[in-house]
Motif scaffolding. Sequence first.
Motif, PDB file in Angstrom:
ATOM      1  N   LEU A  23       0.833  -1.195   0.000  1.00 51.58           N
ATOM      2  CA  LEU A  23       0.000   0.000   0.000  1.00 51.58           C
ATOM      3  C   LEU A  23       0.878   1.259   0.000  1.00 51.58           C
ATOM      4  O   LEU A  23       0.610   2.216  -0.732  1.00 51.58           O
ATOM      5  CB  LEU A  23      -0.933  -0.009   1.218  1.00 51.58           C
ATOM      6  N   GLY A  24       1.942   1.277   0.807  1.00 49.89           N
ATOM      7  CA  GLY A  24       2.850   2.431   0.846  1.00 49.89           C
ATOM      8  C   GLY A  24       3.548   2.650  -0.483  1.00 49.89           C
ATOM      9  O   GLY A  24       3.692   3.788  -0.947  1.00 49.89           O
ATOM     10  N   ALA A  25       4.013   1.575  -1.116  1.00 50.92           N
ATOM     11  CA  ALA A  25       4.681   1.696  -2.405  1.00 50.92           C
ATOM     12  C   ALA A  25       3.723   2.194  -3.472  1.00 50.92           C
ATOM     13  O   ALA A  25       4.081   3.027  -4.312  1.00 50.92           O
ATOM     14  CB  ALA A  25       5.284   0.356  -2.810  1.00 50.92           C
ATOM     15  N   THR A  26       2.494   1.721  -3.440  1.00 47.84           N
ATOM     16  CA  THR A  26       1.489   2.164  -4.409  1.00 47.84           C
ATOM     17  C   THR A  26       1.205   3.652  -4.235  1.00 47.84           C
ATOM     18  O   THR A  26       1.118   4.402  -5.216  1.00 47.84           O
ATOM     19  CB  THR A  26       0.198   1.348  -4.259  1.00 47.84           C
ATOM     20  N   LEU A  27       1.059   4.107  -2.990  1.00 46.15           N
ATOM     21  CA  LEU A  27       0.808   5.527  -2.743  1.00 46.15           C
ATOM     22  C   LEU A  27       2.010   6.383  -3.170  1.00 46.15           C
ATOM     23  O   LEU A  27       1.838   7.473  -3.714  1.00 46.15           O
ATOM     24  CB  LEU A  27       0.490   5.757  -1.270  1.00 46.15           C
ATOM     25  N   PHE A  28       3.223   5.888  -2.944  1.00 50.09           N
ATOM     26  CA  PHE A  28       4.417   6.623  -3.341  1.00 50.09           C
ATOM     27  C   PHE A  28       4.477   6.798  -4.860  1.00 50.09           C
ATOM     28  O   PHE A  28       4.724   7.887  -5.368  1.00 50.09           O
ATOM     29  CB  PHE A  28       5.676   5.901  -2.837  1.00 50.09           C
ATOM     30  N   VAL A  29       4.238   5.707  -5.590  1.00 46.61           N
ATOM     31  CA  VAL A  29       4.266   5.774  -7.049  1.00 46.61           C
ATOM     32  C   VAL A  29       3.164   6.690  -7.558  1.00 46.61           C
ATOM     33  O   VAL A  29       3.372   7.474  -8.501  1.00 46.61           O
ATOM     34  CB  VAL A  29       4.162   4.356  -7.655  1.00 46.61           C
ATOM     35  N   ALA A  30       1.991   6.651  -6.930  1.00 50.03           N
ATOM     36  CA  ALA A  30       0.895   7.526  -7.347  1.00 50.03           C
ATOM     37  C   ALA A  30       1.267   8.995  -7.135  1.00 50.03           C
ATOM     38  O   ALA A  30       0.984   9.853  -7.991  1.00 50.03           O
ATOM     39  CB  ALA A  30      -0.368   7.176  -6.585  1.00 50.03           C
ATOM     40  N   CYS A  31       1.913   9.321  -6.018  1.00 46.92           N
ATOM     41  CA  CYS A  31       2.326  10.711  -5.753  1.00 46.92           C
ATOM     42  C   CYS A  31       3.378  11.171  -6.757  1.00 46.92           C
ATOM     43  O   CYS A  31       3.320  12.300  -7.249  1.00 46.92           O
ATOM     44  CB  CYS A  31       2.855  10.845  -4.333  1.00 46.92           C
ATOM     45  N   VAL A  32       4.341  10.313  -7.054  1.00 44.59           N
ATOM     46  CA  VAL A  32       5.374  10.679  -8.023  1.00 44.59           C
ATOM     47  C   VAL A  32       4.751  10.935  -9.389  1.00 44.59           C
ATOM     48  O   VAL A  32       5.076  11.907 -10.064  1.00 44.59           O
ATOM     49  CB  VAL A  32       6.459   9.586  -8.093  1.00 44.59           C
ATOM     50  N   CYS A  33       3.835  10.099  -9.809  1.00 43.64           N
ATOM     51  CA  CYS A  33       3.173  10.282 -11.106  1.00 43.64           C
ATOM     52  C   CYS A  33       2.351  11.566 -11.120  1.00 43.64           C
ATOM     53  O   CYS A  33       2.339  12.303 -12.113  1.00 43.64           O
ATOM     54  CB  CYS A  33       2.301   9.081 -11.437  1.00 43.64           C
ATOM     55  N   LEU A  34       1.655  11.852 -10.027  1.00 42.00           N
ATOM     56  CA  LEU A  34       0.833  13.064  -9.939  1.00 42.00           C
ATOM     57  C   LEU A  34       1.709  14.311 -10.060  1.00 42.00           C
ATOM     58  O   LEU A  34       1.395  15.225 -10.826  1.00 42.00           O
ATOM     59  CB  LEU A  34       0.051  13.079  -8.621  1.00 42.00           C
ATOM     60  N   TRP A  35       2.829  14.355  -9.324  1.00 39.26           N
ATOM     61  CA  TRP A  35       3.709  15.521  -9.375  1.00 39.26           C
ATOM     62  C   TRP A  35       4.423  15.637 -10.717  1.00 39.26           C
ATOM     63  O   TRP A  35       4.642  16.735 -11.227  1.00 39.26           O
ATOM     64  CB  TRP A  35       4.730  15.488  -8.239  1.00 39.26           C
ATOM     65  N   ALA A  36       4.783  14.511 -11.309  1.00 34.12           N
ATOM     66  CA  ALA A  36       5.429  14.556 -12.618  1.00 34.12           C
ATOM     67  C   ALA A  36       4.475  15.122 -13.661  1.00 34.12           C
ATOM     68  O   ALA A  36       4.863  15.928 -14.507  1.00 34.12           O
ATOM     69  CB  ALA A  36       5.895  13.170 -13.025  1.00 34.12           C
ATOM     70  N   HIS A  37       3.227  14.738 -13.577  1.00 31.33           N
ATOM     71  CA  HIS A  37       2.233  15.264 -14.518  1.00 31.33           C
ATOM     72  C   HIS A  37       1.974  16.750 -14.261  1.00 31.33           C
ATOM     73  O   HIS A  37       1.837  17.535 -15.195  1.00 31.33           O
ATOM     74  CB  HIS A  37       0.931  14.464 -14.413  1.00 31.33           C
ATOM     75  N   ALA A  38       1.911  17.152 -12.986  1.00 28.31           N
ATOM     76  CA  ALA A  38       1.614  18.543 -12.653  1.00 28.31           C
ATOM     77  C   ALA A  38       2.782  19.467 -13.022  1.00 28.31           C
ATOM     78  O   ALA A  38       2.568  20.614 -13.431  1.00 28.31           O
ATOM     79  CB  ALA A  38       1.303  18.669 -11.164  1.00 28.31           C
ATOM     80  N   LEU A  39       4.005  19.006 -12.868  1.00 29.23           N
ATOM     81  CA  LEU A  39       5.163  19.856 -13.124  1.00 29.23           C
ATOM     82  C   LEU A  39       5.653  19.817 -14.562  1.00 29.23           C
ATOM     83  O   LEU A  39       6.480  20.639 -14.956  1.00 29.23           O
ATOM     84  CB  LEU A  39       6.317  19.470 -12.189  1.00 29.23           C
ATOM     85  N   HIS A  40       5.184  18.878 -15.338  1.00 24.01           N
ATOM     86  CA  HIS A  40       5.639  18.768 -16.721  1.00 24.01           C
ATOM     87  C   HIS A  40       5.055  19.912 -17.547  1.00 24.01           C
ATOM     88  O   HIS A  40       3.856  20.120 -17.593  1.00 24.01           O
ATOM     89  CB  HIS A  40       5.230  17.431 -17.326  1.00 24.01           C
ATOM     90  N   VAL A  41       5.952  20.681 -18.181  1.00 21.52           N
ATOM     91  CA  VAL A  41       5.534  21.749 -19.081  1.00 21.52           C
ATOM     92  C   VAL A  41       6.093  21.400 -20.447  1.00 21.52           C
ATOM     93  O   VAL A  41       7.302  21.241 -20.603  1.00 21.52           O
ATOM     94  CB  VAL A  41       6.094  23.113 -18.614  1.00 21.52           C
ATOM     95  N   PRO A  42       5.243  21.277 -21.441  1.00 26.02           N
ATOM     96  CA  PRO A  42       5.764  20.934 -22.760  1.00 26.02           C
ATOM     97  C   PRO A  42       6.671  22.049 -23.268  1.00 26.02           C
ATOM     98  O   PRO A  42       6.419  23.226 -23.064  1.00 26.02           O
ATOM     99  CB  PRO A  42       4.524  20.775 -23.628  1.00 26.02           C
ATOM    100  N   ASP A  43       7.766  21.667 -23.922  1.00 32.99           N
ATOM    101  CA  ASP A  43       8.717  22.636 -24.450  1.00 32.99           C
ATOM    102  C   ASP A  43       8.133  23.323 -25.671  1.00 32.99           C
ATOM    103  O   ASP A  43       7.791  22.679 -26.662  1.00 32.99           O
ATOM    104  CB  ASP A  43      10.032  21.953 -24.839  1.00 32.99           C
ATOM    105  N   ALA A  44       8.034  24.640 -25.580  1.00 28.64           N
ATOM    106  CA  ALA A  44       7.566  25.417 -26.720  1.00 28.64           C
ATOM    107  C   ALA A  44       8.778  25.796 -27.559  1.00 28.64           C
ATOM    108  O   ALA A  44       9.840  26.087 -27.031  1.00 28.64           O
ATOM    109  CB  ALA A  44       6.848  26.670 -26.245  1.00 28.64           C
ATOM    110  N   PRO A  45       8.641  25.796 -28.868  1.00 32.65           N
ATOM    111  CA  PRO A  45       9.783  26.185 -29.698  1.00 32.65           C
ATOM    112  C   PRO A  45      10.111  27.658 -29.451  1.00 32.65           C
ATOM    113  O   PRO A  45       9.211  28.477 -29.271  1.00 32.65           O
ATOM    114  CB  PRO A  45       9.295  25.943 -31.128  1.00 32.65           C
ATOM    115  N   PRO A  46      11.407  28.007 -29.423  1.00 35.69           N
ATOM    116  CA  PRO A  46      11.766  29.413 -29.185  1.00 35.69           C
ATOM    117  C   PRO A  46      11.331  30.281 -30.357  1.00 35.69           C
ATOM    118  O   PRO A  46      11.369  29.838 -31.512  1.00 35.69           O
ATOM    119  CB  PRO A  46      13.288  29.376 -29.066  1.00 35.69           C
ATOM    120  N   PRO A  47      10.907  31.494 -30.082  1.00 36.65           N
ATOM    121  CA  PRO A  47      10.482  32.366 -31.183  1.00 36.65           C
ATOM    122  C   PRO A  47      11.690  32.765 -32.033  1.00 36.65           C
ATOM    123  O   PRO A  47      12.770  33.031 -31.512  1.00 36.65           O
ATOM    124  CB  PRO A  47       9.894  33.585 -30.467  1.00 36.65           C
TER     125      PRO A  47
END
Length: 152
Positions: A23-47
């Motif tokens: 249960l602890g490992a599952t919650l840890f992996v879920a938190c890591v996935c949630l934060w990775a998704h929240a912090l991921h910003v797609p790279d925009a091409p430079p103008p």
Amino acid sequence: MTRTWPTWNGPAWAASPRAAHALGATLFVACVCLWAHALHVPDAPPPQAPAAAVTAAGDPAAEAVAGWLRPGPLRLNVTVVGLMRRHDRAVAVLTVNGAPPKAFMTGERLLPDVRLVAIDADAVTIERAGATTRIVAPVLPDPGPPGIVRVR
């Protein structure tokens, strides 16, 4: 007097250490996935800025950096600050590309491909890639009459 500690009377599967770890490992992996998704910003091409707009700013520092990165030979800006001569020796005080003034003797290298060839009474001669350039020293203003002059 003996003290008894309360026991947990939950389901039997929850008391197992393996279940708690899973249960602890599952919650840890879920938190890591949630934060990775929240912090991921797609790279925009430079103008893409047009090249004329970059150099039109008029910033001398930016133009110096652009000159370094531009293909072709380096720009060379040599200014004669002063000249000194004594018998068989001569020294020229020069500023090279805006650097602080530095003393150079005949034959020394100003930059990897620039060499001081000659020091005359009123100018210096530099050689760059086989081509020589003569740079005239500034003329000092006339100081006027020496000392105090008697007027009648």
